[in-house]
Design an enzyme around this catalytic site. Structure first.
Site, PDB file in Angstrom:
ATOM      1  N   PRO A 212      -7.173 -44.245   5.388  1.00 21.42           N
ATOM      2  CA  PRO A 212      -7.536 -45.576   4.858  1.00 21.42           C
ATOM      3  C   PRO A 212      -7.664 -46.593   5.982  1.00 21.42           C
ATOM      4  O   PRO A 212      -6.682 -47.079   6.525  1.00 21.42           O
ATOM      5  CB  PRO A 212      -6.367 -45.911   3.921  1.00 21.42           C
ATOM      6  N   ASP A 383      -5.213 -47.750  10.866  1.00 23.92           N
ATOM      7  CA  ASP A 383      -4.824 -46.781   9.849  1.00 23.92           C
ATOM      8  C   ASP A 383      -3.766 -47.454   8.968  1.00 23.92           C
ATOM      9  O   ASP A 383      -2.651 -47.714   9.420  1.00 23.92           O
ATOM     10  CB  ASP A 383      -4.262 -45.534  10.529  1.00 23.92           C
ATOM     11  N   HIS A 384      -4.140 -47.725   7.700  1.00 20.12           N
ATOM     12  CA  HIS A 384      -3.234 -48.481   6.823  1.00 20.12           C
ATOM     13  C   HIS A 384      -1.985 -47.687   6.453  1.00 20.12           C
ATOM     14  O   HIS A 384      -1.003 -48.254   5.957  1.00 20.12           O
ATOM     15  CB  HIS A 384      -3.974 -48.905   5.547  1.00 20.12           C
ATOM     16  N   ARG A 385      -1.977 -46.385   6.705  1.00 20.52           N
ATOM     17  CA  ARG A 385      -0.768 -45.592   6.452  1.00 20.52           C
ATOM     18  C   ARG A 385       0.317 -45.915   7.477  1.00 20.52           C
ATOM     19  O   ARG A 385       1.519 -45.749   7.200  1.00 20.52           O
ATOM     20  CB  ARG A 385      -1.093 -44.098   6.490  1.00 20.52           C
ATOM     21  N   LEU A 387      -0.071 -48.895   9.758  1.00 22.61           N
ATOM     22  CA  LEU A 387      -0.094 -50.301  10.160  1.00 22.61           C
ATOM     23  C   LEU A 387      -0.455 -51.197   8.989  1.00 22.61           C
ATOM     24  O   LEU A 387      -1.134 -50.765   8.056  1.00 22.61           O
ATOM     25  CB  LEU A 387      -1.117 -50.518  11.292  1.00 22.61           C
TER      26      LEU A 387
END
Length: 416
Positions: A212, A383-385, A387
């Site tokens: 994501p 990377d939203h996982r 950050l």
């Protein structure tokens, strides 16, 4: 002793390779370390060396054929040995898998040119000699140029290269074909994907789909940095690229924001103590990202020298696998092409990458008056996982401050 020769797996992203040319023929004697063939991987054309001695008893793959990594492609044995069991086994065995991995499995060490089991170089073809006594030289050729030549029936010995060091690139083949009237006006040419393009398609699909992404863009004033760069050029004989300054600035920002220099690891976040920055380099048939290791320990001049060397060898396809893998952060600079702003795709295991646009002259408000200023836009892909938006925003604020007050970029390491 029978030695099974398999298609080597020299990078984590390599799934298959192409036998460009056999350097030994069936029946030829072979010593350990002899070059058996040239193999096109997803990043370069490399020499495949023999791991055992004997005779090349059987070649199982023709030149130009694409095969999966680990597949049996030849057998070395003594003349009186029965190779039927080795041929019937096919596939890969533990010993052949170790051969297939080669130096790619030696993590954390980049083999030197003198000790590396395999050397990387562009594919080459011999040009036609002008006379019978003229020695044959070898001219580099890009994989895409070779594919185009095969599609058009062009003899590469007749083509003059205009790329680096005389490399024959696709435009040279097309120009020759047009000159010889082999390409009708409006014709289309379909190219099979090169190993590099296949790897790019596979890795970017694996990244963009499951990872994501989110993006943060910021505008940065570059007036002071450009002024210091002009002063540097007038005082120092050493060249200083924008890329080197960006790497140094990003390094300083990552030192203050170690939460950005991480990877998503399933049930944990992996923090990297070393800052290893990849620099995206465009090639004729794709791109490669050579990695500057331990950037926090390097001065601006050291970064500039090392980056220049890595970029030059990347364009010549002379990097070892250890030199273009496992970056913890990457930068991509399309500013030299006049691109104002773009988005970079994350390459795991990185959790962040920086896309750098062109430095442009724009009107800037100075109180109630307007003046011309030098501005640049950068976009951080995250990377939203691993950050969140606030973390990325704080990193960009720090980077902006460093680039707008750039004196510390020029200071030695461990003094900032």
């Amino acid at each position: 002793m029978i030695t099974r020769v398999v298609m080597p797996k020299l990078t984590d992203t390599m799934e298959e390779g192409v036998v460009v040319a056999w350097k030994k023929q069936e029946g030829d004697p072979v010593m350990a370390g002899d070059v058996l063939a040239e193999i096109e991987t997803d990043k370069a054309v490399m020499d495949l060396e023999a791991f055992g001695s004997g005779f090349l008893r059987k070649i199982l793959v023709n030149e130009g054929e694409t095969v999966k990594a680990g597949r049996l492609i030849a057998v070395i044995a003594e003349l009186d040995e029965d190779i039927a069991p080795a041929l019937e086994a096919g596939g890969s065995s533990p010993s052949s898998e170790a051969q297939a991995a080669g130096v790619a499995k030696e993590e954390g060490r980049s083999p030197s040119p003198a000790t590396a089991p395999s050397s990387m170089r562009p594919e080459t073809v011999p040009p036609m000699p002008d006379t019978a006594t003229q020695p044959v030289t070898r001219v580099p050729i890009s994989p895409r140029a070779r594919q185009t030549a095969q599609a058009l029936g062009v003899n590469l010995a007749d083509v003059r290269g205009t790329g680096p060091d005389g490399t024959i690139v696709e435009r040279d083949v097309l120009a020759y074909a047009h000159q010889q009237r082999r390409v009708p006006p409006g014709a289309t040419i379909e190219h099979p994907l090169s190993q590099m393009r296949k790897a790019i398609a596979r890795v970017t699909t694996q990244s963009k789909g499951p990872v994501p992404h989110f993006y943060l863009t910021m505008e940065i004033a570059m007036d002071h940095l450009e002024q210091l760069r002009r002063q540097w050029k007038s005082l120092s004989p050493e060249p200083l690229s924008h890329t080197a300054m960006f790497v140094r600035a990003v390094t300083l920002a990552l030192m203050r924001h170690p939460e950005i220099n991480v990877s998503f690891a399933g049930e944990s976040i992996r923090y990297h103590t070393a800052i290893d920055i990849g620099i995206a380099v465009a090639l004729d048939d794709g791109l490669v990202t050579p990695v500057l290791r331990n950037c926090a320990e390097k001065s601006l001049t050291e970064i500039a020298r090392e980056a220049s060397d890595l970029i030059a060898r990347a364009r010549a396809k002379q990097l070892t696998p250890a030199e273009y893998s496992e970056a913890t952060f990457s930068i991509s600079n399309l500013g030299e092409y006049g691109v104002e702003n773009f988005l970079a795709v994350l390459m795991p295991p990185q959790a962040a990458a920086l896309a750098i646009g062109a430095i442009q002259s724009v009107p800037v408000a100075d109180g109630e008056t307007l003046k011309v200023g030098r501005r640049m836009k950068v976009t951080l892909s995250c990377d939203h996982r691993a950050l969140d938006g606030a973390q990325g925003a704080k990193f960009l604020q720090t980077l902006k401050s460093i680039l707008e007050h750039p004196l510390e970029i020029f200071l030695p390491p461990n003094t900032c």
